[in-house]
Design a protein around this motif. Structure first.
Motif, PDB file in Angstrom:
ATOM      1  N   LYS A   1      34.625 -88.094  81.225  1.00 44.74           N
ATOM      2  CA  LYS A   1      34.699 -87.041  80.203  1.00 44.74           C
ATOM      3  C   LYS A   1      33.837 -85.848  80.588  1.00 44.74           C
ATOM      4  O   LYS A   1      34.204 -84.700  80.381  1.00 44.74           O
ATOM      5  CB  LYS A   1      34.187 -87.567  78.873  1.00 44.74           C
ATOM      6  N   GLN A   2      32.643 -86.138  81.114  1.00 51.01           N
ATOM      7  CA  GLN A   2      31.736 -85.062  81.490  1.00 51.01           C
ATOM      8  C   GLN A   2      32.335 -84.203  82.601  1.00 51.01           C
ATOM      9  O   GLN A   2      32.214 -82.974  82.590  1.00 51.01           O
ATOM     10  CB  GLN A   2      30.385 -85.648  81.917  1.00 51.01           C
TER      11      GLN A   2
ATOM     12  N   HIS B   1      27.066 -88.379  70.301  1.00 57.11           N
ATOM     13  CA  HIS B   1      27.537 -88.537  71.672  1.00 57.11           C
ATOM     14  C   HIS B   1      26.649 -89.504  72.442  1.00 57.11           C
ATOM     15  O   HIS B   1      26.275 -89.229  73.568  1.00 57.11           O
ATOM     16  CB  HIS B   1      27.454 -87.169  72.355  1.00 57.11           C
ATOM     17  N   ASP B   2      26.296 -90.621  71.801  1.00 51.72           N
ATOM     18  CA  ASP B   2      25.354 -91.512  72.493  1.00 51.72           C
ATOM     19  C   ASP B   2      25.891 -92.925  72.642  1.00 51.72           C
ATOM     20  O   ASP B   2      27.033 -93.123  72.989  1.00 51.72           O
ATOM     21  CB  ASP B   2      24.005 -91.511  71.767  1.00 51.72           C
TER      22      ASP B   2
ATOM     23  N   THR C   1      27.291 -93.550  67.722  1.00 46.98           N
ATOM     24  CA  THR C   1      26.548 -93.806  66.483  1.00 46.98           C
ATOM     25  C   THR C   1      27.075 -92.947  65.360  1.00 46.98           C
ATOM     26  O   THR C   1      27.155 -91.729  65.504  1.00 46.98           O
ATOM     27  CB  THR C   1      25.057 -93.481  66.699  1.00 46.98           C
ATOM     28  N   PRO C   2      27.437 -93.562  64.240  1.00 40.73           N
ATOM     29  CA  PRO C   2      27.832 -92.732  63.103  1.00 40.73           C
ATOM     30  C   PRO C   2      26.611 -91.988  62.594  1.00 40.73           C
ATOM     31  O   PRO C   2      25.550 -92.546  62.369  1.00 40.73           O
ATOM     32  CB  PRO C   2      28.333 -93.746  62.073  1.00 40.73           C
ATOM     33  N   LEU C   3      26.797 -90.712  62.418  1.00 40.50           N
ATOM     34  CA  LEU C   3      25.732 -89.790  62.090  1.00 40.50           C
ATOM     35  C   LEU C   3      25.750 -89.446  60.603  1.00 40.50           C
ATOM     36  O   LEU C   3      24.730 -89.219  59.978  1.00 40.50           O
ATOM     37  CB  LEU C   3      25.982 -88.549  62.950  1.00 40.50           C
TER      38      LEU C   3
ATOM     39  N   ILE D   1      26.761 -83.906  68.923  1.00 44.56           N
ATOM     40  CA  ILE D   1      27.827 -84.452  68.087  1.00 44.56           C
ATOM     41  C   ILE D   1      29.084 -84.555  68.923  1.00 44.56           C
ATOM     42  O   ILE D   1      29.454 -83.623  69.641  1.00 44.56           O
ATOM     43  CB  ILE D   1      28.069 -83.549  66.867  1.00 44.56           C
ATOM     44  N   ALA D   2      29.730 -85.719  68.838  1.00 42.18           N
ATOM     45  CA  ALA D   2      30.917 -85.941  69.667  1.00 42.18           C
ATOM     46  C   ALA D   2      32.193 -85.571  68.923  1.00 42.18           C
ATOM     47  O   ALA D   2      32.939 -84.695  69.334  1.00 42.18           O
ATOM     48  CB  ALA D   2      30.979 -87.388  70.121  1.00 42.18           C
ATOM     49  N   TYR D   3      32.437 -86.238  67.844  1.00 42.09           N
ATOM     50  CA  TYR D   3      33.698 -86.029  67.120  1.00 42.09           C
ATOM     51  C   TYR D   3      33.562 -86.553  65.704  1.00 42.09           C
ATOM     52  O   TYR D   3      32.583 -87.220  65.362  1.00 42.09           O
ATOM     53  CB  TYR D   3      34.849 -86.742  67.826  1.00 42.09           C
TER      54      TYR D   3
END
Lengths: 242, 242
Positions: free
Chosen positions: A19-20, A215-216, A220-222, A177-179
């Motif tokens: 992805k990166q 994004h970890d 993890t739900p934030l 934050i990812a998504y």
DNA sequence: CCTATATAGTGGTATAGACAACTAGTATTT
DNA sequence: AAATACTAGTTGTCTATACCACTATATAGG
């Protein structure tokens, strides 16, 4: 780089690495990825582990496979044409409106089981429950309840709370934050919503629920948010490709 | 029943068997599926093959897994994944449901001005107006009105009309669909919708409006659709990246 | 009766290997 | 030059096994 000592699953690390490369532009749409066996040899991991990473990227629409040919980077447009993940404040500014909010409640609680599950929390873990009226240019448009795990935000006071939580997370906490996974449905307004949105009994609202992930470690739900938007003043618009 | 002599992959057969049990109602939301190891023993196949079948059903939203507990049938509330542009028929099939529709009205008309504008048509141009009840496994879930310009579809009779208009456009007319612009809002059901969806007065519906475009130079509008979905049975789901 | 521990179940992750089906490039034959 | 066969690559499917982490239940002890 895959690190076998990392607590993160190997398939996850490999997926993140790919992805990166896509994000940085080093891999562009149409490019051929190394083969499954090449990744397996390079990192000394099993081909099945590589396949799991690749499966996840396929499911997310970032790459595609062709039997006998290889694995390719998917057209970037697919992702770009989806509406991006933004906070309420960001959305309103984009529309030329002045976002503001009125805080109704701020407390550290032990939430119900469904909320624990949505946030992948164990029993007895605490979350901040924040109830706000969201306004656009002084007009109330939504009642929002958000749940943020204490372990994500740490000790915070009511006065510390930012208007845009996403900017706070990215800028002050330095997290990425990812998504977000979001649903939209229509329901009748509750009494609570009726009173705070100045709408009549029997009015529908658009109920949006969203779980935002970091994004970890496997995502993890934030935050878990429930927002009830005035259906007479709000609709969602999007473009979808074929 | 899994048949190892079948040309179909074993994981696919198992996934279809489970889908069939869900469709038939023999497995209901919340029900526990047999464990991965039980399926592996029952059919004398490897647990990884079972996992692949289960993975596919999870991706389709039909079931969900809980570590340490088991695999469960997901709630049947219809969720439309807003990742790609698909027709109602395609969506329902993806969900393992049987799409069908009941035609209420089929006529060639001169539409109102808003519809002409949505389809980039001049005055006096004609469109087909098709009103249908959309059903998923015999349950009415939406009332749909679509407008298709005569100049796109040509002379067609009611009997010629396909269940999946998108497939018809792509396969029979050889045209390429590019994208759709869509809005979602919540409104109270009209009397018409109430009577055809078997819902009560005062029920909300999710109103989806979409204009679909061809892949040609002026991006010709191909269809304008208004669909009112039962809000108690339907919600939209999407993932948005940051 | 309550609490702690052990056990047996679950899904999650990973390894190693084999064969099938497909594709693309190369070599050989006509 | 064109057609065909061969080869080496790819992904697809499957088997077998092991251990980790979590959950629920049963049992033992206080």
């Amino acid at each position: 780089m895959v690190n076998k000592q990392s607590p993160l699953p190997i398939y996850y690390q490999l997926a993140e690495e790919i992805k990166q490369l896509i994000r940085s532009g080093e891999l562009a749409p149409g490019d051929l990825l190394p083969s499954e066996r090449e990744y397996a040899e390079k990192y000394n991991i099993s081909r099945m582990t590589v396949r799991q990473a690749i499966n996840n990227l396929v499911t997310e629409g970032l790459i595609y496979r062709q039997k006998g040919r290889g694995t390719f980077i998917a057209d970037r447009k697919f992702e770009q044409n989806l509406a991006g993940l933004t906070s309420f404040s960001e959305d309103m500014k984009k529309r030329g409106l002045t976002p503001s909010s009125k805080l109704l409640s701020f407390q550290l609680i032990e939430p119900d089981e469904a909320t624990l599950e949505n946030l992948s929390l164990g029993a007895n873990e605490k979350v901040y429950e924040i109830v706000r009226i969201r306004m656009a240019s002084d007009l109330p448009v939504a009642v929002e309840t958000s749940y943020i795990p204490w372990k994500v935000a740490g000790d915070l006071q009511e006065a510390d709370w930012p208007d845009s939580f996403y900017q706070f997370i990215e800028e002050k906490l330095g997290l990425t934050i990812a998504y977000g996974d979001q649903t939209i449905e229509a329901v009748l307004a509750s009494d609570f919503e009726i009173s705070h949105l100045n709408i009549e009994q029997g009015s529908p609202v658009l109920l949006m629920q969203r779980i935002t992930h970091l994004h970890d470690e496997p995502k993890t739900p934030l935050e878990y948010v429930k927002s009830a938007y005035r259906a007479d003043k709000y609709k969602f618009r999007m473009r979808m490709n074929r």
